[in-house]
Design an enzyme around this catalytic site. Sequence first.
Site, mmCIF file in Angstrom:
data_model
loop_
_atom_site.group_PDB
_atom_site.id
_atom_site.type_symbol
_atom_site.label_atom_id
_atom_site.label_comp_id
_atom_site.label_asym_id
_atom_site.label_seq_id
_atom_site.Cartn_x
_atom_site.Cartn_y
_atom_site.Cartn_z
ATOM 1 N N LYS A 160 -15.677 -28.211 13.942
ATOM 2 C CA LYS A 160 -14.670 -27.622 14.825
ATOM 3 C C LYS A 160 -14.837 -28.163 16.243
ATOM 4 O O LYS A 160 -15.744 -27.770 16.965
ATOM 5 C CB LYS A 160 -14.779 -26.095 14.861
ATOM 6 C CG LYS A 160 -13.507 -25.487 15.450
ATOM 7 C CD LYS A 160 -13.719 -24.150 16.123
ATOM 8 C CE LYS A 160 -14.102 -24.235 17.562
ATOM 9 N NZ LYS A 160 -13.144 -24.899 18.459
ATOM 10 N N GLU A 204 -27.635 -25.655 21.083
ATOM 11 C CA GLU A 204 -27.808 -26.523 22.257
ATOM 12 C C GLU A 204 -26.933 -25.920 23.347
ATOM 13 O O GLU A 204 -25.713 -26.007 23.272
ATOM 14 C CB GLU A 204 -27.343 -27.952 21.953
ATOM 15 C CG GLU A 204 -28.112 -28.651 20.847
ATOM 16 C CD GLU A 204 -29.519 -29.015 21.249
ATOM 17 O OE1 GLU A 204 -29.885 -28.860 22.426
ATOM 18 O OE2 GLU A 204 -30.271 -29.443 20.366
ATOM 19 N N CYS A 259 -24.612 -30.904 30.286
ATOM 20 C CA CYS A 259 -25.632 -29.855 30.159
ATOM 21 C C CYS A 259 -26.957 -30.297 30.751
ATOM 22 O O CYS A 259 -27.777 -29.477 31.137
ATOM 23 C CB CYS A 259 -25.807 -29.489 28.691
ATOM 24 S SG CYS A 259 -26.091 -30.945 27.674
ATOM 25 N N GLU A 310 -25.039 -22.283 35.916
ATOM 26 C CA GLU A 310 -24.582 -23.629 35.602
ATOM 27 C C GLU A 310 -23.188 -23.820 36.218
ATOM 28 O O GLU A 310 -22.264 -23.092 35.887
ATOM 29 C CB GLU A 310 -24.512 -23.760 34.081
ATOM 30 C CG GLU A 310 -24.267 -25.161 33.618
ATOM 31 C CD GLU A 310 -24.238 -25.255 32.104
ATOM 32 O OE1 GLU A 310 -23.705 -24.349 31.442
ATOM 33 O OE2 GLU A 310 -24.754 -26.249 31.574
HETATM 34 P P1 NAD Z 1 -18.081 -22.990 24.973
HETATM 35 O O1 NAD Z 1 -19.298 -22.238 24.621
HETATM 36 O O2 NAD Z 1 -16.981 -22.273 25.664
HETATM 37 O O3 NAD Z 1 -17.423 -23.640 23.672
HETATM 38 C C1 NAD Z 1 -18.167 -24.456 22.793
HETATM 39 C C2 NAD Z 1 -17.517 -24.420 21.431
HETATM 40 O O4 NAD Z 1 -17.617 -23.098 20.925
HETATM 41 C C3 NAD Z 1 -16.033 -24.778 21.428
HETATM 42 O O5 NAD Z 1 -15.730 -25.517 20.273
HETATM 43 C C4 NAD Z 1 -15.369 -23.407 21.385
HETATM 44 O O6 NAD Z 1 -14.108 -23.452 20.779
HETATM 45 C C5 NAD Z 1 -16.351 -22.637 20.515
HETATM 46 N N1 NAD Z 1 -16.277 -21.189 20.708
HETATM 47 C C6 NAD Z 1 -15.858 -20.480 21.780
HETATM 48 N N2 NAD Z 1 -15.927 -19.153 21.539
HETATM 49 C C7 NAD Z 1 -16.398 -19.018 20.290
HETATM 50 C C8 NAD Z 1 -16.710 -17.894 19.469
HETATM 51 N N3 NAD Z 1 -16.520 -16.641 19.890
HETATM 52 N N4 NAD Z 1 -17.194 -18.126 18.237
HETATM 53 C C9 NAD Z 1 -17.405 -19.381 17.790
HETATM 54 N N5 NAD Z 1 -17.118 -20.485 18.512
HETATM 55 C C10 NAD Z 1 -16.639 -20.303 19.756
HETATM 56 O O7 NAD Z 1 -18.592 -24.257 25.789
HETATM 57 P P2 NAD Z 1 -17.714 -25.371 26.469
HETATM 58 O O8 NAD Z 1 -17.086 -24.777 27.669
HETATM 59 O O9 NAD Z 1 -16.862 -26.065 25.460
HETATM 60 O O10 NAD Z 1 -18.845 -26.421 26.880
HETATM 61 C C11 NAD Z 1 -19.596 -26.274 28.023
HETATM 62 C C12 NAD Z 1 -20.946 -25.660 27.720
HETATM 63 O O11 NAD Z 1 -21.611 -26.426 26.708
HETATM 64 C C13 NAD Z 1 -21.867 -25.696 28.906
HETATM 65 O O12 NAD Z 1 -22.551 -24.486 29.036
HETATM 66 C C14 NAD Z 1 -22.844 -26.821 28.569
HETATM 67 O O13 NAD Z 1 -24.085 -26.720 29.191
HETATM 68 C C15 NAD Z 1 -22.942 -26.674 27.109
HETATM 69 N N6 NAD Z 1 -23.417 -27.941 26.522
HETATM 70 C C16 NAD Z 1 -24.688 -27.993 26.041
HETATM 71 C C17 NAD Z 1 -25.179 -29.183 25.516
HETATM 72 C C18 NAD Z 1 -26.568 -29.283 24.962
HETATM 73 O O14 NAD Z 1 -26.808 -30.188 24.176
HETATM 74 N N7 NAD Z 1 -27.484 -28.416 25.314
HETATM 75 C C19 NAD Z 1 -24.365 -30.308 25.492
HETATM 76 C C20 NAD Z 1 -23.075 -30.209 26.001
HETATM 77 C C21 NAD Z 1 -22.608 -29.009 26.506
#
Ligand code: NAD
Length: 450
Positions: A153, A228, A262, A352
């Site tokens: 997804k 992650e 991240c 962040e």
């Molecule tokens: P997000 O948590 O809003 O979304 C991530 C994914 O989760 C998306 O596909 C989203 O559709 C899905 N999602 C959202 N709500 C959900 C729910 N209730 N149930 C299941 N899935 C759900 O994050 P984002 O805004 O897309 O990305 C930014 C974040 O990702 C930042 O906090 C960043 O630090 C983190 N990130 C971490 C890494 C790592 O490897 N540690 C890498 C990249 C990004």
Amino acid sequence: MTFTVLNPATEEPIAELEQAGVEETDEAVARAKEAFPAWSAVAPGDRARLLRRLATLVEEHTEELARIESRNVGKPISGARGEIGMVAQVFHYYAGAIDKHFGETIPVAGGVAATFREPLGVVGLIVPWNFPANIASWKLGPALACGNTVVLKPAELTPLSAIRLGELCLEAGIPEGVVNVLVGKGSIVGQRLIEHPDVAKIAFTGSTEVGRLVMQGAAGTIKRVTLELGGKSANVIFEDADLERAAASAPYSVFDNAGQDCCARSRILVQKSVYDRFLELLIEATKGIKVGDPADDATEMGPLISAAHRETVASFVNGEPLFRGDAPDSPGFWFPCTIVEATNDDRIAREEVFGPVAAVIPFEDEADAICIANDTPYGLSGSIWTQDGARALRMARAIEAGVLSVNANTSVRVSTPFGGFKQSGFGRELGMHALEGYSEIKSVFISTES
Ligand code: NAD
């Protein structure tokens, strides 16, 4: 229902896509479940050949995939090419890993004990919008290598490269049903994957906030989870560092991908004795970052992902910063490179930002630097700049983070483990370590008594 995908550099629509709901999610999980027995039985050498073919196809489509990623995320095209290059390397690496993921024999009384690495079954892969193809590949590669089938997804805002990757999987000869890409909302498709009884594991990359929901939702079926999550990494500059090198590199470690990384070293900790000099060099280096059209080969920083995200990023900058760069005033979710002075108690140092805003924090000595670096709920990445090898090692051991670099600002390599301490998550991606997250160890005892 459909939704519109935008180019964040122009605010123009670039695709109109059907959104999956619960029913489509259940159908995708059913397809993956049906495909699992045959896929997990494919001989290791044949599975490796299929993954290698996928890697080669990604290489052959580098320019196309990079353009898709650049338009959908607003990434500079040169960086996008590098990211797609990594996707191909990841598939090559896990093609090669398939027949090197060994079990063991263990000395026991009365017979032989052996371990086997068994696939989990159907794995749900939920990825964010900042590195869509890259992060998808970090999960797809080891998941497929171990013999799992997947439902991937992508994030709502950036589904285009995942859709294309799904097509390339089929073109590579990976059977129908093994890789299923589902475009839809996190709160609907993601949530259903987390709770679905036929999904064995969720591999999640995203915010710490949603990571918490993943853990809670997975508890109902004791699903395996790797997370992650976010970061607030420290870039620690000591007085004995090569200040010119450290300052030339620091802007890219926080403004790359417009700070939507991240691993962004968004807290720059500088020893007080060299604070003024370093700041001068840092500002000079930041002025050199080329912000503008992501399609231009020379561009180094593009826009933020959305209007809503730009508002969030802006809310972190109160008052006059130490430095504010230029950004286009044309349509697009632009935000300039910004440097502010902070203490580690300020909101900008605790949360962040996920945008091009760096907080510079002075420190006294080594003990003070460790204290500040670790005073955060996160623990993903970080850097140490010093010419004293013993100090570099002491610091590397003392900082509570999963991925550190000394006299460099890199975090990610195909062959080395990547992941967080503390609220940055758990489990490791990349390298041979990632295979642990996509397989179960089975222990078998065979009696040799007659
Ligand atoms: P997000 O948590 O809003 O979304 C991530 C994914 O989760 C998306 O596909 C989203 O559709 C899905 N999602 C959202 N709500 C959900 C729910 N209730 N149930 C299941 N899935 C759900 O994050 P984002 O805004 O897309 O990305 C930014 C974040 O990702 C930042 O906090 C960043 O630090 C983190 N990130 C971490 C890494 C790592 O490897 N540690 C890498 C990249 C990004």
